[in-house]
Scaffold this motif. Sequence first.
Motif, PDB file in Angstrom:
ATOM      1  N   CYS A  83       7.062  -6.059  -5.509  1.00 54.78           N
ATOM      2  CA  CYS A  83       8.468  -5.781  -5.844  1.00 54.78           C
ATOM      3  C   CYS A  83       8.731  -5.929  -7.340  1.00 54.78           C
ATOM      4  CB  CYS A  83       9.386  -6.691  -5.041  1.00 54.78           C
ATOM      5  SG  CYS A  83       9.443  -6.270  -3.291  1.00 54.78           S
TER       6      CYS A  83
ATOM      7  N   TYR B  76      10.982   2.664  -2.493  1.00 57.43           N
ATOM      8  CA  TYR B  76       9.811   1.853  -2.824  1.00 57.43           C
ATOM      9  C   TYR B  76       9.975   0.426  -2.294  1.00 57.43           C
ATOM     10  CZ  TYR B  76       6.337  -0.547  -5.754  1.00 57.43           C
ATOM     11  OH  TYR B  76       5.293  -1.325  -6.200  1.00 57.43           O
ATOM     12  N   ILE B  77      11.121  -0.188  -2.545  1.00 55.75           N
ATOM     13  CA  ILE B  77      11.364  -1.562  -2.084  1.00 55.75           C
ATOM     14  C   ILE B  77      11.379  -1.618  -0.556  1.00 55.75           C
ATOM     15  CG2 ILE B  77      13.036  -3.466  -2.049  1.00 55.75           C
ATOM     16  CD1 ILE B  77      11.522  -3.189  -4.711  1.00 55.75           C
TER      17      ILE B  77
ATOM     18  N   TYR C 148       4.813  -5.144   4.078  1.00 56.74           N
ATOM     19  CA  TYR C 148       4.679  -6.604   4.118  1.00 56.74           C
ATOM     20  C   TYR C 148       4.328  -7.060   5.534  1.00 56.74           C
ATOM     21  CZ  TYR C 148       6.446 -11.463   4.137  1.00 56.74           C
ATOM     22  OH  TYR C 148       6.607 -12.814   4.291  1.00 56.74           O
TER      23      TYR C 148
ATOM     24  N   SER D  18       7.679  -3.059  -9.540  1.00 58.90           N
ATOM     25  CA  SER D  18       8.502  -1.852  -9.535  1.00 58.90           C
ATOM     26  C   SER D  18       9.425  -1.765 -10.750  1.00 58.90           C
ATOM     27  CB  SER D  18       9.332  -1.771  -8.254  1.00 58.90           C
ATOM     28  OG  SER D  18      10.337  -2.762  -8.256  1.00 58.90           O
TER      29      SER D  18
ATOM     30  N   ALA E  90       7.862  -1.342   0.617  1.00 60.01           N
ATOM     31  CA  ALA E  90       7.142  -2.601   0.397  1.00 60.01           C
ATOM     32  C   ALA E  90       7.475  -3.604   1.498  1.00 60.01           C
ATOM     33  CB  ALA E  90       7.485  -3.176  -0.972  1.00 60.01           C
TER      34      ALA E  90
END
Length: 94
Positions: free
Chosen positions: A77, A55-56, A63, A80, A59
């Motif tokens: 972030c 997920y991070i 971005y 999450s 992201a």
Amino acid sequence: MNIENQVRAFKWISILEGISFLVLLLIAMPLKYIWQSPEMVQIVGMAHGILFVVYILGALLLYKSLDWTFKTLMIVCVSSVLPLGPFYVEKKYL
């Protein structure tokens, strides 16, 4: 991978990460601490950890691709680590 596919993949990761977090908090943790059955925490915790990292990373990729501001990236972030945060991100920013 084109931007539509990146967003679609991140939506799925966001949903799965959110579900894994809720399962960890609402099912696995009570099983461990109330009924002394820690097995599910190991399984769900590992899955959630992997989904969190993906997920991070997703992201960070979005971005650049979606030209988010740094503030938007930080909201995504921080979301999450909130129990319903990934669902909010999926609806508001994607």
